[in-house]
Write a protein that holds these residues in place. Structure first.
Motif, mmCIF file in Angstrom:
data_model
loop_
_atom_site.group_PDB
_atom_site.id
_atom_site.type_symbol
_atom_site.label_atom_id
_atom_site.label_comp_id
_atom_site.label_asym_id
_atom_site.label_seq_id
_atom_site.Cartn_x
_atom_site.Cartn_y
_atom_site.Cartn_z
ATOM 1 N N ILE A 199 9.033 5.747 -2.196
ATOM 2 C CA ILE A 199 9.223 6.430 -0.895
ATOM 3 C C ILE A 199 10.396 6.363 -0.364
ATOM 4 N N LYS A 249 1.094 -2.750 -7.667
ATOM 5 C CA LYS A 249 0.256 -3.650 -8.535
ATOM 6 C C LYS A 249 0.520 -5.241 -8.162
ATOM 7 N N VAL A 264 3.548 1.905 -1.458
ATOM 8 C CA VAL A 264 4.123 2.197 -2.853
ATOM 9 C C VAL A 264 2.843 2.077 -3.953
ATOM 10 N N ALA A 265 1.641 1.787 -3.665
ATOM 11 C CA ALA A 265 0.674 1.436 -4.434
ATOM 12 C C ALA A 265 1.023 0.415 -5.342
ATOM 13 N N ARG A 270 0.732 -1.210 -0.091
ATOM 14 C CA ARG A 270 0.096 -0.032 -0.068
ATOM 15 C C ARG A 270 0.815 1.132 0.046
ATOM 16 N N GLU A 315 3.759 -6.455 -9.487
ATOM 17 C CA GLU A 315 5.045 -5.731 -9.079
ATOM 18 C C GLU A 315 5.455 -6.475 -7.698
ATOM 19 N N LYS A 334 7.611 8.137 -8.969
ATOM 20 C CA LYS A 334 6.804 8.650 -8.456
ATOM 21 C C LYS A 334 5.963 7.953 -7.252
ATOM 22 N N ARG A 335 5.917 6.574 -7.300
ATOM 23 C CA ARG A 335 5.500 5.956 -6.313
ATOM 24 C C ARG A 335 6.752 5.356 -5.239
ATOM 25 N N ASP A 338 8.108 3.072 -11.364
ATOM 26 C CA ASP A 338 7.425 4.362 -11.291
ATOM 27 C C ASP A 338 8.210 5.151 -10.333
#
Length: 119
Positions: A107, A61, A58-59, A56, A64, A104-105, A102
């Motif tokens: 942290i 999928k 790093v969102a 969660r 992944e 942007k995800r 990605d």
């Protein structure tokens, strides 16, 4: 006092070798600019939580894998100077070598080492 940068990244599982090739290209720069150790950990036993978890954060999928990485520095001053040099280095141009994940995800954060036990 030692200083640590930590990273959590969602990487497409199919891109594992591409991710490792990218790490082999860029991780030595941390050492070049003063880091003492760089670690890349490919998720193997990462549980899904009921409230929160690495996925969660790093969102991630379904296709992944979560990667947990860290960079150890001798102190924060060396880290700050090293990161500044890396960001100014033309080898870091994302257009020349795009990240195989990605960004942007991702942290990340810097941490004072407050306890270390060794065996």
């Amino acid at each position: 006092m030692p200083y640590i940068d930590g990273f959590v990244i969602a990487v497409p599982t199919a891109n594992k070798e591409e991710f490792l090739a990218h790490a082999r290209q860029f991780d030595p720069m941390f050492l070049e600019f003063g880091a003492t150790r760089v670690v890349e950990g490919w998720g193997d036993d990462v549980p899904h939580g009921k409230v929160t978890d690495f996925f969660r954060a790093v969102a991630a999928k379904d296709d992944e894998t979560v990667v947990f990485s860290w960079v150890e520095w001798p102190d924060k001053a060396t880290r700050d100077a090293g990161v500044k040099k890396m960001m100014e280095d033309p080898r870091m141009d994302p257009n020349a070598t795009p990240m195989p994940f990605d960004g942007k995800r991702m942290i990340f954060g810097g941490f004072d080492l407050s306890l270390e036990l060794t065996g």
